[in-house]
Every structure is written in structure tokens, then in C-alpha cells.
Write a protein that holds these residues in place. Structure first.
Motif, short mmCIF file in Angstrom:
data_model
loop_
_atom_site.label_atom_id
_atom_site.label_comp_id
_atom_site.label_asym_id
_atom_site.label_seq_id
_atom_site.Cartn_x
_atom_site.Cartn_y
_atom_site.Cartn_z
N GLY A 41 0.81 -1.21 0.00
CA GLY A 41 0.00 0.00 0.00
C GLY A 41 0.84 1.26 0.00
N ALA A 42 1.86 1.30 0.86
CA ALA A 42 2.73 2.47 0.93
C ALA A 42 3.51 2.64 -0.37
N SER A 43 3.99 1.55 -0.95
CA SER A 43 4.72 1.64 -2.21
C SER A 43 3.81 2.17 -3.32
N LEU A 44 2.55 1.74 -3.32
CA LEU A 44 1.62 2.21 -4.34
C LEU A 44 1.34 3.71 -4.18
N VAL A 45 1.19 4.16 -2.94
CA VAL A 45 0.97 5.59 -2.70
C VAL A 45 2.16 6.40 -3.20
N TRP A 46 3.37 5.95 -2.87
CA TRP A 46 4.55 6.65 -3.35
C TRP A 46 4.60 6.67 -4.88
N LEU A 47 4.24 5.54 -5.49
CA LEU A 47 4.29 5.45 -6.94
C LEU A 47 3.27 6.39 -7.59
N LEU A 48 2.06 6.43 -7.05
CA LEU A 48 1.02 7.30 -7.62
C LEU A 48 1.38 8.77 -7.45
N VAL A 49 1.85 9.14 -6.26
CA VAL A 49 2.26 10.53 -6.03
C VAL A 49 3.41 10.90 -6.96
N SER A 50 4.37 10.00 -7.09
CA SER A 50 5.53 10.28 -7.95
C SER A 50 5.11 10.38 -9.41
N PHE A 51 4.19 9.52 -9.83
CA PHE A 51 3.70 9.59 -11.20
C PHE A 51 3.01 10.93 -11.46
N ALA A 52 2.23 11.39 -10.49
CA ALA A 52 1.56 12.69 -10.64
C ALA A 52 2.58 13.82 -10.75
N LEU A 53 3.64 13.75 -9.94
CA LEU A 53 4.68 14.78 -10.00
C LEU A 53 5.39 14.76 -11.35
N CYS A 54 5.72 13.56 -11.83
CA CYS A 54 6.39 13.45 -13.14
C CYS A 54 5.49 13.99 -14.26
N ALA A 55 4.21 13.64 -14.22
CA ALA A 55 3.29 14.10 -15.26
C ALA A 55 3.15 15.62 -15.23
N ALA A 56 3.02 16.19 -14.03
CA ALA A 56 2.91 17.65 -13.92
C ALA A 56 4.19 18.33 -14.39
N GLY A 57 5.34 17.76 -14.01
CA GLY A 57 6.60 18.36 -14.42
C GLY A 57 6.81 18.34 -15.92
N LEU A 58 6.54 17.18 -16.53
CA LEU A 58 6.69 17.09 -17.99
C LEU A 58 5.69 17.99 -18.70
N GLY A 59 4.47 18.08 -18.13
CA GLY A 59 3.48 18.96 -18.72
C GLY A 59 3.94 20.42 -18.73
#
Length: 226
Positions: free
Chosen positions: A135-153
Motif C-alpha cells: 500500500g505504501a509503495s503504491l501511494v509513493w508510486l502514484l504521487v511520484s507519477f503525478a509529479l512526473c506528469a505535472a513536471g513534464l506537462g
């Protein structure tokens, strides 16, 4: 000086120096150390600190970007002075934030190495299920994915929306820099989550007990006579 207050748990002792009276005692110490290391890497507090330093970095970069914009449009001494003041404030926020963020990443790597050593000490499927931290790994992954998407955007949208004669180079540099910080931080968090998942699959999956050295185990040796 380390940016982290609490020291990490020590590594397990070498097999020839083991002082546990029995396997249950060694498993208890192993479970305790792995639990603390898991919490230090993936606990809610660690995620909050990770995002807090990112927020401070973005704030510092925003002040630096504002300083560049003001300097680019400065028409007098007041404008130059304001630009220098904003740049100083931005550097005062950005530099410590980068330092502490890098220090946190370095401690995460050290915690992962210690987690690996404790996990390889033995196998205990009944205890290891919670150390996989899906669960914790998934939360980190989702938050990190959102950060990467926002940054690339941001990195794509800012230069694409720039208009010659209206958008300054300072504004484009600020927008792309803010996006790069988001993307880089998200990439670090995603690598951490994926790396722990691979480690958990490799070391914490149910299987035969970890092999022990031939000969009499150190835990069963009689106490030294003095």
C-alpha cells in the motif's frame, strides 16, 4: 552534518559473531529492524517531508524566477535592488531544501541497503508480509507519477505557449525549471517505490529458510568461561 535527526538501525552482526540465544530471538530483532527501516523509507512522515522539501524548492525557485523577471524588466536602481532581494530570498529557500532533499535520498539508499541485509539474514513469511508495504509503495508510486506528469506537462506547455514579444526568456526559464524540479523529484520517488517492490519480490517471497553456514551456529555456542 547529517540532515536527519534519528540514526538508522545498525546492520546485523556477522554470522560468526551472532549472539542470539535462538532463532526466535534473531527473527524478533530482524522483524524489529526491518519494521523501523520500512517506516523510515515509506512511512507517512517520510512522504510528508519529501513533499515539504519539494514545496520549499519550488518556492525558492519561484522567488529566483521572479527575481529574473524583475531584473529583465528593471528600469532603475529600485528594480535592480528588488531583483537582488528576491534572488537572495530564493537562494535562501532553495539551497537548504536541495540539501535536505538530497540528504533524505541518501538516507533512503542507506536504509534500503540495511533492509536488504536484514531481509537476507533469514526467512519468516509470517512476519515478512507487512514488510512488503504494497500500500505504501503504491501511494509513493502514484504521487511520484503525478509529479512526473505535472513536471513534464510544464516543461512542454511553457515553451509551447510562449509568444514572441510577450513572453520573456526569464518566464520560460522559470516555468521549465519548476517543471524540471517536479519531474526529477517524481522520478526519484518512483524509482524508490519500484526498487522496493522488486526487493520485496526477491527477498520476502515465501520460500525455504535462508541457508546457514556449516558447523555449529554461533547462537548455540556455550558462553565463554571467565
Amino acid at each position: 552534518m547529517s540532515p536527519n535527526r534519528r540514526a538508522l538501525p545498525p546492520p546485523p552482526p556477522p554470522p560468526h559473531l551472532s549472539c542470539w540465544p535462538d532463532r526466535e530471538a534473531s527473527l524478533a530483532d530482524r522483524d524489529r529492524a526491518m519494521g523501523e527501516l520500512r517506516e523510515r523509507m515509506f512511512g507517512g512522515g517520510r512522504l510528508a517531508v519529501f513533499l515539504l522539501w519539494l514545496l520549499l524548492m519550488e518556492a525558492g525557485w519561484g522567488l529566483v524566477g521572479a527575481a529574473a523577471v524583475v531584473f529583465d524588466e528593471a528600469l532603475g536602481v529600485f528594480g535592480v535592488a528588488l531583483s537582488l532581494a528576491l534572488a537572495g530570498l530564493g537562494a535562501g529557500a532553495l539551497v537548504p531544501a536541495v540539501y535536505f532533499q538530497v540528504g533524505g535520498v541518501r538516507q533512503d539508499l542507506e536504509a534500503r541497503r540495511l533492509f536488504l541485509r536484514w531481509a537476507a539474514l533469514d526467512r519468516a513469511p509470517a512476519h515478512d508480509a507487512r514488510h512488503r508495504a504494497p500500500g505504501a509503495s503504491l501511494v509513493w508510486l502514484l504521487v511520484s507519477f503525478a509529479l512526473c506528469a505535472a513536471g513534464l506537462g510544464l516543461c512542454v506547455a511553457v515553451p509551447a505557449s510562449a509568444r514572441p514579444g510577450t513572453t520573456t526568456y526569464a518566464e520560460v526559464a522559470y516555468g521549465m525549471g519548476a517543471g524540471f524540479l517536479l519531474w526529477l523529484t517524481g522520478l526519484v520517488g518512483a524509482a524508490k517505490a519500484v526498487g522496493h517492490y522488486r526487493l520485496a519480490v526477491r527477498l520476502l517471497s515465501p520460500g525455504p529458510p535462508a541457508p546457514r553456514r556449516a558447523g555449529r551456529p554461533a547462537s548455540s555456542a556455550p558462553p565463554p568461561h571467565g
